[in-house]
Write an enzyme that holds these catalytic residues in place. Structure first.
Site, short mmCIF file in Angstrom:
data_model
loop_
_atom_site.label_atom_id
_atom_site.label_comp_id
_atom_site.label_asym_id
_atom_site.label_seq_id
_atom_site.Cartn_x
_atom_site.Cartn_y
_atom_site.Cartn_z
N ASP A 50 15.35 15.36 1.67
CA ASP A 50 14.17 16.19 1.45
C ASP A 50 14.47 17.08 0.23
O ASP A 50 15.59 17.60 0.11
CB ASP A 50 13.91 17.05 2.68
CG ASP A 50 12.74 18.00 2.49
OD1 ASP A 50 11.68 17.53 2.03
OD2 ASP A 50 12.91 19.19 2.77
N CYS A 81 44.25 6.79 34.15
CA CYS A 81 44.17 5.81 33.06
C CYS A 81 42.72 5.36 32.87
O CYS A 81 41.82 5.80 33.57
CB CYS A 81 45.06 4.61 33.35
SG CYS A 81 44.44 3.58 34.70
N CYS A 98 40.72 4.12 35.78
CA CYS A 98 40.15 5.17 36.64
C CYS A 98 38.79 5.61 36.11
O CYS A 98 37.81 5.70 36.87
CB CYS A 98 41.08 6.38 36.70
SG CYS A 98 42.70 6.04 37.40
N ASP A 101 10.34 18.38 8.88
CA ASP A 101 11.34 17.31 8.75
C ASP A 101 11.73 16.75 10.12
O ASP A 101 12.36 15.69 10.19
CB ASP A 101 12.61 17.82 8.06
CG ASP A 101 12.36 18.21 6.61
OD1 ASP A 101 11.51 17.55 5.98
OD2 ASP A 101 12.99 19.16 6.13
N ASP A 129 15.64 20.24 6.42
CA ASP A 129 15.87 21.56 7.02
C ASP A 129 14.62 22.19 7.63
O ASP A 129 14.71 23.18 8.33
CB ASP A 129 16.44 22.53 5.98
CG ASP A 129 15.40 22.91 4.93
OD1 ASP A 129 14.51 22.09 4.65
OD2 ASP A 129 15.46 24.03 4.40
#
Length: 837
Positions: A437, A11, A14, A639, A635
């Protein structure tokens, strides 16, 4: 980050205990334990032996994941549901004996079901049979007692402790009642015999275990389904490859393929590893990685990825990435790593779970004491205490967040949207500003012919043929756009001589005795007169963000070809979707103001920031962050700093590895429409987590007082321990089932979009001071953490970003603070401050 498998957890208490134990190990900087996947992620320089020892001392088991170094291909066996079959066998055995027990204990007692003649009136024998049957059921479900009392001995009680205490208390009390009844029968006290007989709770002791096992099995089965998306990704990995060895095609296992091997793929076969095509062409279905069902045409020189399907031609490829380096393996690693991280919202549940079980045991003892003081019988008080123990459910709290994160992450992965951590999945939906961008994100990233304007006595094909003859010897990007258009229209352009390129101006060449010219207006106007009408058209094209190229044959103007980096088809719609969600959309570009405004107008963004140099994007993001939470979408290599700086970095999948590494979210399809989809999925996941936490908390808030008997005097509501166990067994199942609803969420459906309240700060409100400190003596991540903690402990410091490699601390202030105060805070930690700007 080191990954471990953890065993013995039952649980949330734990997982909280394991996390606390490992975090205390010297050298551990962070630890995250997942109850859902029984795994643990540890960061820092602590040795694996020290980590494993800490887990064992806490009463659990641990081992390093992936200890088999030969195993490089992803394998779904690690996620196989082994728990459900075991629980099913336990449940079937338990129910078999429970039915017999219930027949004797309730069927005969309440409804006079027939029993063998020698048992008629023999209450002691009936009690002994119930004792024997309940004891068998307790042995079958001994795991509750082993785990529960083990946790108690290690001072880390868990859910199993509550079940074991409840069942054991009922059993022991019943045994005492049985002995007392035996004594009364020997004395001939028939009234006492009947009184003690009604004090038996053997069926409760057994029923509690059986019902909890039902809940555990349903929970395990549902938890197994949460990893279906990850397992389906793993199953995509081909098991064999056809490699070329000594000129012959040989089928080998995927583990034997090495970087640089040449492999062949026939139509209909899966591509075994990442590679580059060296021979042949085909259409490749990349749906396994991107979710896009339309095949992509591939030719020699193009890259292919493992698990994608070759649909048409025979191709030969050179292996570039194998084993754990393939794109598929990286996706699987990203999704599974995200499952071991924790979302900030889970911290509330973790804090509650850490004290939940001891608190419940205390409430159960208090409940019994109060009822005894109120004059009730021991049996009545015990029943209330047992009900409190078995109705309480820390599991529902512990599972509320991780199951939703796992399902949401898997849903995203199936659609080409990868969230690297649980934090990124939670926080993406909270962004207020999205910075895009321009090149490669809003636009295609490469120029294309958009318009051909022929002059008098020339056709479009005439202009393109003239331009093609000139541009075929040029390496300029705009020349390539014209050549692509000529290829589409099947125009060759013919051969030219005396080709010359005038840098920054244009081109000239001779064809069939006539001199051809191509370039900008200033260059062409030196050789040919340009009518005002053509000048106006060129001006209009320039205003639209296009580059007009003039072409002339001798002293006659042939026409204008406009070239531009065209926007992607889905960009305007994606921008509109984000705006409908209440998000402020900004476009960043290095273009001049006029070109940038034209592209921004086509895309429909709220703001255009033009003239941004590659190294200036990070500063723009920092400025935008003063207004609200910012996501950066990009990308390229340039960047990466901006993606890192933003609150949420989103990388277009077709971009560079550096950009992808710097991002928090990766879009495999390189489609801008996946940005609003990612935001939509994040919001849906967070909403699901809120629902789960609400029901988990409300269940315990209502259930515990009900079990304790708070409502008996007011409403007459009294809860039998067996019904309490049934309620507990269903609570976790309901939470997991609710999370599984995310599998049916339509992330591209805009009909349910809602606007978050846009509360962007204005320039006056966002005047936050920033200072950069130069610091000597920092050597590692621990040093960074120490300096960061020291600075952020100051009331005026809003945020401190520290880098030991650069020797700097970037400090964001919300109020004035003297440089001496900042300097003292750092130097008190034994580091030297050399400069503050």
């Amino acid at each position: 980050m080191e990954q471990y498998s953890v065993s013995g957890m039952s649980c949330a208490a734990c997982s909280s205990r394991v996390e606390k134990a490992v975090s205390a190990v010297s050298g551990v900087t962070s630890c995250s334990v997942s109850l859902l996947t029984n795994s643990m992620a540890v960061e820092g320089n602590a040795t694996p032996q020290a980590v494993i020892e800490a887990v064992r001392n806490a009463g659990y088991g641990a081992e390093i994941k992936g200890t088999n170094s030969k195993k490089t291909a992803p394998d779904s066996d690690a996620l196989k549901d082994r728990e459900t079959p075991v629980l099913k066998r336990r449940l079937i055995a338990s129910l078999g004996f429970l039915i017999i027990l219930m027949y004797f204990s309730m069927g005969h007692m309440m409804w006079n079901f027939p029993v063998p003649e020698f048992l008629e009136g023999n209450h002691v024998a009936m009690g002994l049979i119930q004792l024997l049957l309940s004891a068998i059921i307790m042995v079958i479900n001994q795991k509750f007692f082993v785990s529960g009392f083990k946790g108690l001995l290690h001072r880390s009680p868990n859910m199993d402790t509550l079940v074991a205490l409840g069942s054991a208390a009922a059993f022991i009390y019943s045994v005492v009642a049985l002995f007392a009844m035996t004594d009364a029968q020997m004395k001939g006290d028939s009234q006492a015999v009947m009184t003690y007989m009604h004090e038996f709770y053997f069926e409760s002791a057994a029923m509690i275990l059986a019902l909890i096992t039902v809940g555990k099995m349903l929970e395990a089965r549902s938890k197994g389904k949460t990893t279906d998306a990850l397992k389906s990704l793993m199953n995509l990995a081909p098991k064999t490859a056809t490699v070329i060895r000594d000129g012959e095609e040989t089928t080998v296992s995927i583990e034997e393929v090495r970087k640089g091997d040449i492999f062949a793929v026939r139509p209909g076969e899966s591509i075994p590893v990442d590679g580059v095509i060296i021979e042949g062409d085909s259409a490749v279905n990349e749906a396994a990685l991107t979710g896009e069902s339309i095949p992509v045409d591939k030719k020699a020189g193009d890259l292919v990825s493992a698990a994608t399907i070759n649909q048409s031609g025979y191709i030969r490829c050179e292996a570039t990435r194998v084993g754990e380096d393939t794109t598929l393996s990286q996706i699987i690693k990203m999704v599974s790593d995200a499952a071991t991280t924790k979302a900030p919202i889970a911290k509330v549940a973790d804090k509650v779970s850490g004290i939940f079980v001891p608190a419940v045991i205390g409430i159960a003892l208090l409940t019994m004491a109060i009822w005894l003081l109120a004059g009730q019988t021991v049996g009545f008080a015990l029943a209330r205490g047992i009900s409190v123990l078995v109705i309480s459910c820390p599991c529902a709290l512990g599972l509320a967040t991780p199951v939703a994160i796992m399902v949401g992450n898997g849903k995203g992965a199936k659609n080409g949207i990868l969230f690297k951590t649980a934090v990124s999945l939670e926080e993406t939906g909270k962004v207020q500003i999205v910075a895009l961008d321009k090149t490669g994100t809003i636009t295609m990233g490469e120029p294309a012919v958009t318009d051909i304007v022929p002059a008098l006595n020339f056709s479009e094909d005439d202009v393109l043929e003239l331009a093609c003859g000139l541009e075929k010897k040029s390496e300029h990007p705009l020349a390539k756009a014209i050549m692509r258009e000529a290829g589409v229209r099947r125009i060759s352009g013919g051969e030219v001589t005396d080709f010359k390129a005038m840098p920054g101006n244009g081109l000239t060449a001779v064809k069939e005795g006539k001199t051809l010219y191509g370039g900008n207006y200033q260059y062409i106007s030196r050789f040919s007169s340009v009518p005002d009408e053509m000048k106006d058209k060129a001006e209009k094209l320039a205003e639209e963000g296009k580059t007009p190229l003039f072409f002339a044959c001798g002293d006659s103007l042939a026409g204008i070809i406009a070239v531009a980096d065209v926007i992607k088809e889905d960009s305007p719609e994606a921008v509109k979707e984000m705006q409908n969600m209440g998000i402020y959309v900004v476009m960043l570009t290095g273009d001049n103001e006029r070109t940038a405004s034209a592209i921004g107008k086509q895309a429909g963004v709220d703001e255009v920031i033009a003239g941004v140099l590659p190294d200036g994007k990070e500063a723009v993001i920092r400025r935008l962050q003063r207004k609200g939470k910012v996501a950066m979408v990009g990308d390229g290599i340039n960047d990466a700093p901006a993606l890192t700086r933003a609150d949420m970095g989103i990388a277009i999948g077709a971009g560079t590895d550096i950009a992808i590494d710097a991002a928090d979210v990766v879009l495999m399809k390189s489609r801008l429409s996946d940005v609003p989809a990612a935001i939509r999925l994040s919001r849906a996941t967070l909403r699901n987590i809120h629902e789960n936490l609400f029901w988990a908390f409300i269940y315990n808030v209502i259930g515990i007082p009900l079990a304790a008997g708070v409502f008996i005097s007011m409403l007459g509501w009294q809860l039998n321990p067996m019904f309490a166990a049934a309620a507990m067994s269903l609570s976790s199942f309901c939470v997991v089932s609710n999370a599984l609803r995310l599998n049916f969420f339509k992330m591209f459906d805009t009909s349910r979009d809602y606007k978050i309240k846009r509360t962007l700060k204005n320039e006056e409100e966002s005047k936050i001071m920033e200072k950069t400190m130069k610091i000597e003596g920092m050597m590692c991540g621990h040093c960074e953490a120490a300096v960061k903690k020291a600075l952020e402990s100051l009331e005026q410091v809003e945020k401190a970003e520290v880098s030991h490699s650069e020797g700097t601390a970037f400090v964001t202030l919300n109020a004035e603070v003297a440089d001496e105060v900042l300097k003292k805070a750092v130097e008190d930690k034994d580091y030297k401050v050399t400069d503050i700007q």
